[in-house]
Design a protein around this motif. Structure first.
Motif, PDB file in Angstrom:
ATOM      1  N   ALA A 195       0.896  -1.260  -0.088  1.00 29.62           N
ATOM      2  CA  ALA A 195       0.070  -0.096  -0.072  1.00 29.62           C
ATOM      3  C   ALA A 195       0.876   1.109  -0.110  1.00 29.62           C
ATOM      4  CB  ALA A 195      -0.784   0.093   1.296  1.00 29.62           C
ATOM      5  N   VAL A 218       0.571   5.229   0.229  1.00 31.72           N
ATOM      6  CA  VAL A 218      -0.207   6.468   0.439  1.00 31.72           C
ATOM      7  C   VAL A 218       0.416   7.494   0.542  1.00 31.72           C
ATOM      8  CG1 VAL A 218      -2.190   7.048   1.864  1.00 31.72           C
ATOM      9  CG2 VAL A 218      -1.924   4.662   1.529  1.00 31.72           C
ATOM     10  N   TRP A 277      -3.975   7.076  -3.017  1.00 31.12           N
ATOM     11  CA  TRP A 277      -4.253   5.685  -2.689  1.00 31.12           C
ATOM     12  C   TRP A 277      -3.896   4.770  -3.710  1.00 31.12           C
ATOM     13  CZ3 TRP A 277      -5.692   5.067   2.377  1.00 31.12           C
ATOM     14  CH2 TRP A 277      -6.461   3.482   2.512  1.00 31.12           C
ATOM     15  N   ALA A 307      -3.005  -0.304  -1.864  1.00 29.38           N
ATOM     16  CA  ALA A 307      -3.893   0.195  -0.728  1.00 29.38           C
ATOM     17  C   ALA A 307      -5.290  -0.281  -0.841  1.00 29.38           C
ATOM     18  CB  ALA A 307      -3.808   1.693  -0.576  1.00 29.38           C
ATOM     19  N   GLU A 308      -5.709  -0.172  -2.051  1.00 28.03           N
ATOM     20  CA  GLU A 308      -7.087  -0.559  -2.113  1.00 28.03           C
ATOM     21  C   GLU A 308      -7.321  -2.188  -1.668  1.00 28.03           C
ATOM     22  OE1 GLU A 308      -8.551   0.291  -5.980  1.00 28.03           O
ATOM     23  OE2 GLU A 308      -8.748   2.303  -5.597  1.00 28.03           O
ATOM     24  N   LEU A 349      -5.284  -3.765   0.238  1.00 28.57           N
ATOM     25  CA  LEU A 349      -4.722  -4.252   1.542  1.00 28.57           C
ATOM     26  C   LEU A 349      -5.950  -3.832   2.558  1.00 28.57           C
ATOM     27  CD1 LEU A 349      -2.491  -5.376   3.458  1.00 28.57           C
ATOM     28  CD2 LEU A 349      -1.503  -3.045   3.409  1.00 28.57           C
TER      29      LEU A 349
END
Length: 615
Positions: A25, A27, A38, A42-43, A45
């Protein structure tokens, strides 16, 4: 020639693709903790889409009992600190908790001001679970040892007691407790263990020698507990000898059981991790005979364990251009016991080759002998493609800068030549203002030539190969000082140096470092005192630290980072000459050798520029 704006746009898109393809991820957030970017990792996880996360507080993924971490992280970022490998817990959209490792770096604007942070989060939940399982196993083994200690305490009591029959019964019961704690439901003594105790009691009363062997069962395995009573005519000696044998044999048996169980659990945990991870995992004997391959390798290559053991079937799975090096590396490993780390292409079941990073390590016994080879192969095909594309883009940019600099120098020379001819041949017919304009024109052309030359030097830093052996830094310094002799004489500067160590850097690069840093120390001198410049060297762990100290005008604290940027000048060209590229060249050279460069300064009292180079 391709438009440089298109090249830069292409590079930007490529960087964006790299970020989105990362499994981690990635960010970004501002200093208020509001999410500004993002990525796909990250989406995956945390379960939130970019649309759901961007514009929201990062506390979206922080559990309630961990909210106190965020203010401290923000305070550290505002101080310019980097947070490395901080392990904590974060919460997914569905409420499940994850163990993550965070690396957080401050983000600066072009002026050097910190405006936010970039965060990389890696899921370490599986690793933490494995650690907890190991801790649980250790706790169980500690309990087993406590039970063994209880039996040994009973042995001590028996030495001091008269009624050994009662205490022998307690020892048997303690032994059963140990066995059950270690291996589950076990019948320790078959064939009537309590009757054996009674026979020992009769033998002791009769002052006779008595010995017996009792069979114990652990699952499907049989073990033997040998216990002996020998009458020494004194109760103390008699009881000590018998109980010493019992305690020793029980401890040996328990230790063997414990080792076998720990080995089984360790193998099970290894196989679970080997099958769950993204890498290809294999184990081989000391002679390189393959003993285990995980399912990911079989699915990828179409080769199961039996086929992977067959050299004739395994060889085509390695790209023919990489196979000779792989074979030679293995030969060296078997001779030296050292592992392998190399890149090679492995064939997929459909015939396509992909790049992998292949590593192996030797597992050794207590005598240092290799007992197994453990290997892992990680897919780096996409990374190699990105590296190839970046190399191509860098090459295109270097070619563009090289061509542009040469194309620019020709008209600049013409401007200088014809402005000088105009001044020489028509001075009498030109007004004072016209002559002043011609001086401005020649000066601008000269500064432009310097700028083009420095830009060319900046782009050429990466084209010089690293030396294979260290160079004589003192000899390079003498050459640099000879080049700067005119500036030294004009300023009256005193330049001194302690003996410098041999440095693993190309002489051209070291000359550029000295030329820029010593030249700046002389240029930015204080009008109130004679300039003094001192070079020192210090050994620090795995690198050399070279420092150049002056007594010049110094630098304000807010500009210490800015000065290393391209075209970053703190003074006007009419006050101090230069293009604003020299320190950027220094930084690029030092980073080329995996070092760093920085400045410590006090306005009005001078500056110390330091850089590091590995041994």
């Amino acid at each position: 020639m391709e438009d440089p704006r298109h090249i830069l746009h292409h590079a930007s898109l490529l960087l964006s693709a790299i970020v989105d393809s990362s499994d981690d991820a990635i960010v970004s957030k501002d200093l208020n903790g509001i999410v500004t970017s993002w990525n796909k990792g990250a989406e995956r996880l945390f379960g939130y889409t970019a649309e759901e996360a961007i514009g929201k507080s990062i506390t979206l993924i922080i559990p309630q009992d961990r909210l106190g971490e965020e203010p401290e992280i923000l305070r550290r970022l505002q101080r310019g600190e980097r947070v490395d490998h901080f392990e904590t817990i974060r919460q997914r959209k569905d409420g499940t908790l994850l163990h993550v490792s965070l690396t957080i770096s401050p983000v600066r604007d072009p002026s050097g001001k910190i405006i936010g942070a970039s965060k990389i989060a890696r899921d370490v939940t599986d690793r933490r679970r494995a650690e907890e399982a190991i801790q649980a196993l250790n706790a169980q083994l500690t309990a087993d040892l406590s039970a063994l200690e209880r039996m040994q305490q009973l042995s001590t009591r028996l030495v001091q007691a008269g009624d050994y029959r009662v205490l022998l019964r307690e020892i048997v019961e303690a032994s059963v407790e140990i066995a059950q704690a270690e291996a589950g439901s076990i019948k320790l003594f078959e064939n009537g263990g309590l009757r054996v105790i009674a026979s020992w009691g009769s033998a002791a009363d009769a002052h006779t020698v008595h010995s017996t062997s009792l069979t114990s069962r652990f699952g499907d395995a049989l073990g033997l507990l040998s216990m002996q009573y020998r009458d020494a005519r004194t109760p103390d000696s008699r009881e000590i000898r018998m109980l010493d044998v019992l305690a020793r044999q029980a401890a040996d048996l328990i230790e063997r059981m414990r080792s076998e169980q720990a080995l089984r659990q360790s193998e099970e945990q290894f196989r679970e991790l080997a099958e769950a991870g993204p890498q290809f995992i294999w184990i081989s004997r000391p002679d390189a005979t393959v003993e285990y391959v995980n399912q990911r390798w079989t699915n990828y290559s179409g080769l199961d364990l039996e086929h992977s053991r067959n050299a004739a079937q395994l060889a085509p799975a390695i790209h023919p251009d990489d196979f000779p090096e792989m074979l030679e590396r293995w030969r060296q490993s078997l001779e030296t016991g050292e592992g392998i780390e190399m890149e090679a292409r492995l064939r997929r079941a459909d015939g396509v080759f992909r790049w992998f990073m292949i590593r192996s390590v030797a597992l050794r016994d207590e005598n240092g002998n290799v007992v197994r080879w453990l290997g892992a192969s990680t897919d780096i095909d996409e990374q190699k493609a990105v590296e190839d594309e970046l190399r191509r883009l860098n090459h295109d940019l270097e070619q563009f800068a090289f061509s542009a600099s040469h194309d620019l120098q020709e008209p600049l020379r013409s401007i200088k030549i014809y402005s000088e001819l105009l001044t020489q041949r028509h001075r009498e017919g030109l007004s004072g203002e016209a002559l002043e304009f011609l001086d401005y024109l020649r000066g601008a052309a000269t500064r432009m030539e310097m700028l083009v030359r420095d830009l060319l030097a900046y782009t050429q830093v990466g084209k010089i190969d690293s030396p294979t052996t260290p160079i004589d830094a003192d000899a390079v310094l003498r050459e640099t000082l000879a080049n700067l002799q005119g500036a030294i004489d004009d300023s009256g500067a005193r330049v001194s140096s302690e003996p410098l160590p041999p440095l693993r850097i190309h002489s051209t690069h070291l000359n550029q470092l000295f030329q820029n840093l010593i030249g700046n120390a002389i240029k930015y001198r204080s009008p109130e005192r004679t300039p003094e410049v001192r070079l020192t060297a210090a050994r620090q762990q795995d690198h050399w630290k070279i420092s150049i100290r002056d007594n010049g005008i110094g630098i304000e604290p807010q500009y210490k980072e800015r000065i290393f940027g391209l075209f970053k000048r703190l003074h006007g060209g009419d006050e101090y000459s230069g293009t604003g590229i020299g320190l950027a060249i220094c930084q690029r050279i030092v980073e080329r050798y995996h070092g760093r460069i920085w400045v410590e300064s006090e306005p009005g009292r001078g500056s110390t520029f330091s850089f590091t180079l590995p041994f």
